[in-house]
Design a protein around this motif. Structure first.
Motif, PDB file in Angstrom:
ATOM      1  N   LEU A  24       2.321 -13.040  11.358  1.00  0.00           N
ATOM      2  CA  LEU A  24       3.493 -12.381  10.803  1.00  0.00           C
ATOM      3  C   LEU A  24       4.166 -13.255   9.745  1.00  0.00           C
ATOM      4  N   VAL A  25       4.317 -14.531  10.038  1.00  0.00           N
ATOM      5  CA  VAL A  25       4.960 -15.451   9.086  1.00  0.00           C
ATOM      6  C   VAL A  25       4.119 -15.582   7.817  1.00  0.00           C
ATOM      7  N   ALA A  26       2.800 -15.683   7.961  1.00  0.00           N
ATOM      8  CA  ALA A  26       1.925 -15.828   6.799  1.00  0.00           C
ATOM      9  C   ALA A  26       1.995 -14.598   5.894  1.00  0.00           C
ATOM     10  N   LEU A  27       1.934 -13.414   6.498  1.00  0.00           N
ATOM     11  CA  LEU A  27       1.994 -12.199   5.687  1.00  0.00           C
ATOM     12  C   LEU A  27       3.364 -12.006   5.058  1.00  0.00           C
ATOM     13  N   ALA A  28       4.422 -12.326   5.802  1.00  0.00           N
ATOM     14  CA  ALA A  28       5.766 -12.217   5.249  1.00  0.00           C
ATOM     15  C   ALA A  28       5.939 -13.180   4.078  1.00  0.00           C
ATOM     16  N   SER A  29       5.360 -14.368   4.182  1.00  0.00           N
ATOM     17  CA  SER A  29       5.425 -15.332   3.084  1.00  0.00           C
ATOM     18  C   SER A  29       4.677 -14.805   1.860  1.00  0.00           C
ATOM     19  N   ALA A  30       3.530 -14.153   2.090  1.00  0.00           N
ATOM     20  CA  ALA A  30       2.766 -13.583   0.978  1.00  0.00           C
ATOM     21  C   ALA A  30       3.556 -12.481   0.278  1.00  0.00           C
ATOM     22  N   VAL A  31       4.245 -11.656   1.078  1.00  0.00           N
ATOM     23  CA  VAL A  31       5.072 -10.611   0.490  1.00  0.00           C
ATOM     24  C   VAL A  31       6.223 -11.230  -0.293  1.00  0.00           C
ATOM     25  N   GLY A  32       6.805 -12.306   0.255  1.00  0.00           N
ATOM     26  CA  GLY A  32       7.883 -12.983  -0.464  1.00  0.00           C
ATOM     27  C   GLY A  32       7.425 -13.578  -1.779  1.00  0.00           C
ATOM     28  N   ALA A  33       6.170 -14.049  -1.810  1.00  0.00           N
ATOM     29  CA  ALA A  33       5.650 -14.673  -3.027  1.00  0.00           C
ATOM     30  C   ALA A  33       5.185 -13.651  -4.058  1.00  0.00           C
ATOM     31  N   PHE A  34       4.510 -12.600  -3.608  1.00  0.00           N
ATOM     32  CA  PHE A  34       3.913 -11.640  -4.536  1.00  0.00           C
ATOM     33  C   PHE A  34       4.669 -10.321  -4.628  1.00  0.00           C
ATOM     34  N   GLY A  35       5.547 -10.065  -3.671  1.00  0.00           N
ATOM     35  CA  GLY A  35       6.319  -8.835  -3.700  1.00  0.00           C
ATOM     36  C   GLY A  35       5.633  -7.684  -2.987  1.00  0.00           C
ATOM     37  N   SER A  36       6.438  -6.739  -2.526  1.00  0.00           N
ATOM     38  CA  SER A  36       5.941  -5.514  -1.910  1.00  0.00           C
ATOM     39  C   SER A  36       6.043  -4.413  -2.956  1.00  0.00           C
ATOM     40  N   VAL A  37       4.913  -3.878  -3.376  1.00  0.00           N
ATOM     41  CA  VAL A  37       4.865  -3.008  -4.549  1.00  0.00           C
ATOM     42  C   VAL A  37       4.666  -1.552  -4.139  1.00  0.00           C
ATOM     43  N   THR A  38       5.432  -0.664  -4.766  1.00  0.00           N
ATOM     44  CA  THR A  38       5.230   0.773  -4.603  1.00  0.00           C
ATOM     45  C   THR A  38       5.148   1.410  -5.983  1.00  0.00           C
ATOM     46  N   SER A  39       4.543   2.577  -6.039  1.00  0.00           N
ATOM     47  CA  SER A  39       4.402   3.286  -7.298  1.00  0.00           C
ATOM     48  C   SER A  39       4.425   4.781  -7.028  1.00  0.00           C
ATOM     49  N   GLU A  40       5.143   5.517  -7.879  1.00  0.00           N
ATOM     50  CA  GLU A  40       5.208   6.966  -7.722  1.00  0.00           C
ATOM     51  C   GLU A  40       4.224   7.673  -8.656  1.00  0.00           C
ATOM     52  N   ALA A  41       3.337   6.912  -9.293  1.00  0.00           N
ATOM     53  CA  ALA A  41       2.352   7.514 -10.193  1.00  0.00           C
ATOM     54  C   ALA A  41       1.413   8.427  -9.420  1.00  0.00           C
ATOM     55  N   VAL A  42       1.062   9.552 -10.046  1.00  0.00           N
ATOM     56  CA  VAL A  42       0.158  10.522  -9.424  1.00  0.00           C
ATOM     57  C   VAL A  42      -1.109  10.613 -10.258  1.00  0.00           C
ATOM     58  N   THR A  43      -2.229  10.241  -9.670  1.00  0.00           N
ATOM     59  CA  THR A  43      -3.526  10.321 -10.342  1.00  0.00           C
ATOM     60  C   THR A  43      -4.338  11.435  -9.706  1.00  0.00           C
ATOM     61  N   ILE A  44      -4.813  12.367 -10.538  1.00  0.00           N
ATOM     62  CA  ILE A  44      -5.553  13.522 -10.028  1.00  0.00           C
ATOM     63  C   ILE A  44      -6.869  13.608 -10.792  1.00  0.00           C
ATOM     64  N   PRO A  45      -7.906  12.940 -10.314  1.00  0.00           N
ATOM     65  CA  PRO A  45      -9.186  12.933 -11.023  1.00  0.00           C
ATOM     66  C   PRO A  45      -9.703  14.347 -11.272  1.00  0.00           C
ATOM     67  N   GLY A  46     -10.159  14.583 -12.505  1.00  0.00           N
ATOM     68  CA  GLY A  46     -10.741  15.880 -12.848  1.00  0.00           C
ATOM     69  C   GLY A  46      -9.743  16.940 -13.239  1.00  0.00           C
ATOM     70  N   SER A  47      -8.439  16.619 -13.207  1.00  0.00           N
ATOM     71  CA  SER A  47      -7.427  17.609 -13.547  1.00  0.00           C
ATOM     72  C   SER A  47      -7.113  17.576 -15.037  1.00  0.00           C
ATOM     73  N   ASP A  48      -6.496  18.647 -15.526  1.00  0.00           N
ATOM     74  CA  ASP A  48      -6.121  18.720 -16.934  1.00  0.00           C
ATOM     75  C   ASP A  48      -5.046  17.688 -17.269  1.00  0.00           C
ATOM     76  N   SER A  49      -4.098  17.496 -16.359  1.00  0.00           N
ATOM     77  CA  SER A  49      -3.037  16.515 -16.614  1.00  0.00           C
ATOM     78  C   SER A  49      -3.594  15.100 -16.675  1.00  0.00           C
ATOM     79  N   GLN A  50      -4.590  14.802 -15.837  1.00  0.00           N
ATOM     80  CA  GLN A  50      -5.197  13.476 -15.879  1.00  0.00           C
ATOM     81  C   GLN A  50      -5.983  13.285 -17.177  1.00  0.00           C
ATOM     82  N   SER A  51      -6.642  14.342 -17.647  1.00  0.00           N
ATOM     83  CA  SER A  51      -7.346  14.259 -18.926  1.00  0.00           C
ATOM     84  C   SER A  51      -6.368  13.994 -20.061  1.00  0.00           C
ATOM     85  N   ALA A  52      -5.187  14.632 -20.004  1.00  0.00           N
ATOM     86  CA  ALA A  52      -4.170  14.381 -21.028  1.00  0.00           C
ATOM     87  C   ALA A  52      -3.693  12.937 -20.981  1.00  0.00           C
TER      88      ALA A  52
END
Length: 811
Positions: A24-52
């Motif tokens: 737990l301490v090791a992983l928490a330290s890794a998160v503290g060093a590199f950050g906990s990342v989230t993204s709201e990007a939506v990728t839809i392979p093969g869709s028209d919006s993804q082609s655009a």
């Protein structure tokens, strides 16, 4: 194997606990060093919006695109067009340009800028950064708004929008976890009558949750992990972590009460109840894996996050829990200091009541408890060797009562359901059916910043842009075309034809000037709808552009071109795509609608197959899978009524109806099927064990429900408390998950497991246990609740059931 794991951890408790703490301490330290990342990007392979989106990469844009910073001059302040205000805005723009990661800033006064409102009181700086959405942090947003201090000093209100606002609005759900844990502690303390025992599930669940959240945060560096994914994972991980520990702790206390040594009791608990935990947890993970059939990275992330949480909850239950049980030892025994005793029971040595002994001797069944004496299972938390006289005897003829005792609690419910199966079955179906009715009108929509909580940066920026420039300004579309030959310039006939078609399309508020890339073969338009991103009319506009406006402008007739996922290819050779966040969400919902039958079918098949392997009964497996559909349908109905119709929405912090994204019901379906397996396993294990012992189907149903009803409802109450705690979140998606999961679990543990399942099993009789000979030879023989070598399998109890290995289904 589980017996060996449990014994190893129980005999080395400090080493095991230290290993978990170090992890737990090791992983928490890794998160503290590199950050906990989230993204709201939506990728839809093969869709028209993804082609655009892919085609737009030819343009020399910043990684983040164009992020708005909204400027608003309130009443009493000079408008942004005044000389003093203009100087302040331009000074602020120069200061923002000096912020780390900012590569360009465009003011509202420049021709290519975001523009000013008609009254001159609202404008926007357009900020471009060299980092994408997942790497925009709250510190970046704060630095941008702080740099705009010259505008603030001039009385202008500065609010970040877009991804900058999303980063600023990222909040902690710690208060929700605290509420859920507090409620769980109360339930456990009342159920066990011991503060020490109540703390064990919370400790184990919290450690497993902490490790899983760290892993999920680090996984965000490798894939687009939505913020709701981590929150839903915390919700599910905390609930199942506490529940799994609760089931095992109940069995451990029974073994202690029967006189088994601490280390052996911990090992046998891992071998017995731990095996049921592995089966139930694997069912949850298998159901989540079905989301991969959706073919969407978003679903992969939403399945991976709770899957990690469930796996870590299982791992903590199988390793950390035996160590904790070994360390606390006698302090967890029934009757230990701080533990309440039931009237009429004897001490924690496991001595059974005279009544239970007399009954066991009279029946002559030969069932033995952990001390080798014939006996009956005890009530949860009170020891397997002790007999609760308020519960009906598992081997007693249904409907009969022993002299001097009466059915109580779930024993009374079991007897009532068994004596009136048709009436109870119909009543349960009517109740769940009424709740499920609104689900017939469930439609998939999309959320936007207008659905965020008032006062958040996203909502403030959204409202001000909508008021000043129209609701469509918050969700512009991008139309991207690829030309067969380079254009002569923006006045190329092919380009002007498309521009004119876009401007005359119904639902389009404005069209920006055409932009050419360096090669002259790619052209892009920004199209502003007249409606908000979440308005169904905007999705209709996307379809209208793809199916009508663009095919007409590019010369598509009949079958000479195609639209939809491959874009529009006209006789002019132009290939055109419609993209942008709103178009991507429309494509997402369309893809989910198409793939939902496949996902549902897979989850149903996996659930039925797992139950068939465990209980060796096709009828029980199919019936259980269908019963799970009942609770899911009812939860969908509640979800539709509360969020889509707005019934009671204000009570949970919403201003009214909000759209339901398509991935929410799909994720709920997979999660609910997995969670329902927990309760199905514990109930059917007890029923199956009683039937194998006595051959009395009706009596087995009564005995199984009597023995497991209390522990199942206690576990469900804990999970419901955890889920409802997340209603305090500002994220509508998290609220949807909380309401939907809480509703389904509550119904599943009461109406479905307490009424529908036992009533149908009573009506089916011996057909419940029919097993064709060929299938009997093919299926593996599992012993879900066998304590392993050196131990005996207990009679049906809340923590598990007698072993199923080596027994054939009755035919």
């Amino acid at each position: 194997m589980l017996l060996a794991v449990g014994r190893w951890c129980a005999r080395r408790p400090k080493r095991t606990a230290a290993a978990w703490l170090l992890l737990l301490v090791a992983l928490a330290s890794a998160v503290g060093a590199f950050g906990s990342v989230t993204s709201e990007a939506v990728t839809i392979p093969g869709s028209d919006s993804q082609s655009a989106r892919d085609a737009a990469e030819a343009f020399d844009d910043a990684a983040s695109g164009r992020q708005p910073v909204v400027l608003y001059a309130p009443a009493g302040a000079a408008p942004l067009t005044s000389p003093g205000q203009r100087r302040a805005v331009e000074e602020a723009a120069r200061a923002v340009e000096g912020v780390d990661h900012v590569v360009a800033v465009t003011t509202p006064y420049e021709a290519a800028g975001g523009g000013l409102s008609a009254d001159g009181r609202t404008g926007r700086l357009t900020v471009e950064l060299d980092v994408g959405g997942r790497d925009i942090t709250p510190e970046t947003t704060r630095a941008v708004t702080d740099a705009a201090a010259p505008a603030t000093r001039a009385g202008i209100e500065v609010t970040a929008g877009g991804d900058l606002a999303a980063a600023a609005d990222k909040g902690s759900t710690g208060h929700s976890e605290i509420i859920g844990v507090a409620a769980a502690f109360v339930v456990l303390a009342v159920g066990f009558g011991s503060l020490v025992a109540a703390g064990v599930p919370l400790l184990t669940g919290a450690v497993g949750l902490g490790v899983s959240l760290c892993l999920i945060g680090l996984a965000g560096h490798l894939m687009d992990m939505p913020s709701a994914g981590a929150t839903i994972a915390a919700m599910i991980g905390l609930g199942v972590g506490i529940d799994y520990t609760l089931f095992c702790l109940t069995r451990f206390r029974e073994l202690l009460a029967a006189g088994v040594g601490v280390a052996d009791a911990a090992a046998r608990t891992t071998a017995g109840s731990g095996k049921a935990v592995v089966f139930a947890g694997s069912a949850v993970v298998a159901a989540l894996a079905g989301l991969a059939l959706g073919g969407l990275p978003l679903l992969h992330a939403l399945a991976l996050a709770p899957g990690i949480a469930v796996l870590l909850a299982m791992a903590a239950t199988l390793t950390l829990l035996p160590a904790v049980l070994s360390l606390l030892g006698p302090r967890l025994a029934p009757g230990a200091r701080g533990t309440r005793r039931r009237r009429g029971t004897r001490s924690e040595t496991g001595a059974r009541s005279k009544t239970g002994a007399r009954k066991g001797q009279q029946k002559g069944q030969g069932v033995r408890d952990d001390r080798g004496e014939p006996g009956e299972p005890g009530e949860p938390g009170e020891g397997a060797a002790r007999h609760d006289q308020s519960e009906p005897d598992a081997r007693q003829e249904p409907g009969r009562r022993e002299e001097g005792s009466a059915p109580a609690g779930w024993g009374r419910v079991a007897a009532y359901v068994a004596s009136r199966p048709w009436r109870c079955l119909l009543a349960g179906l009517v109740l769940t059916g009424v709740l499920a009715v609104p689900a017939a009108q469930l439609t998939f929509g999309q959320l936007d910043a207008g659905d965020k909580a008032p006062g958040t940066a996203s909502r403030t920026a959204y409202d001000r842009l909508a008021d000043a420039f129209g609701p469509g300004a918050n969700g512009p579309l991008q139309v991207v075309s690829t030309l067969p030959t380079a254009a002569s310039g923006p006045d190329d006939t092919r380009i002007t034809t498309v521009t004119a078609a876009l401007r005359t399309t119904a639902g389009v508020a404005s069209v920006g000037p055409a932009q050419l890339d360096a090669s002259g073969t790619r052209v892009r338009w920004q199209v502003t709808p007249t409606t908000a991103p979440s308005d169904p009319a905007t999705a209709a506009l996307v379809e209208r552009l793809r199916e009508e406006a663009l095919p007409g402008a590019t010369g598509t007739t009949g079958t000479t071109g195609t639209t939809g996922t491959t874009g529009t290819t006209g006789t002019t050779g132009m290939v055109t795509h419609v993209g942008g966040a709103t178009a991507a969400q429309a494509d997402l919902n369309e893809r989910l609608t198409a793939r939902m039958p496949l996902v549902v079918g897979f989850v149903l098949a996996v659930a039925a197959l797992l139950l068939l392997v465990a209980f060796r009964s096709p009828v029980v497996a199919v019936k259980a899978a269908l019963m799970n559909l009942v609770s899911v349908a009812a939860s969908y109905g509640v979800l539709t009524a509360v969020f889509q119709w707005g019934w009671g929405a204000t009570l949970i912090g919403l201003e009214g109806p909000v759209p339901i994204p398509g991935y929410v019901p799909l994720l709920m379906f997979a999660v609910l099927f997995g969670l329902a397996m927990d309760y199905e396993v514990f109930l059917l294990s007890a029923v199956r064990a009683a039937y194998l012992r006595d051959g009395d189907n009706r009596g087995a149903v009564i005995a199984g429900l009597s023995a497991t009803g209390r522990i199942i409802t206690s576990a469900a109450l804990i999970m419901v408390s955890v889920f409802l705690g997340y209603l305090l979140s500002d994220d509508p998606v998290v609220k949807m998950a909380g309401v939907g999961l809480a509703t389904a679990v509550a119904l599943d543990a009461t109406v479905v497991r307490g009424v529908l399942v036992p009533s149908t099993m009573v009506l089916l009789g011996r057909a419940n246990w029919w097993l064709p000979g060929a299938l009997d030879r093919l299926l593996p023989r599992l012993a879900i609740e066998d304590d392993g070598p050196g131990g005996t399998a207990p009679p049906p109890s809340p923590g598990g059931a007698a072993p199923l290995a080596g027994t054939r289904g009755a035919s």
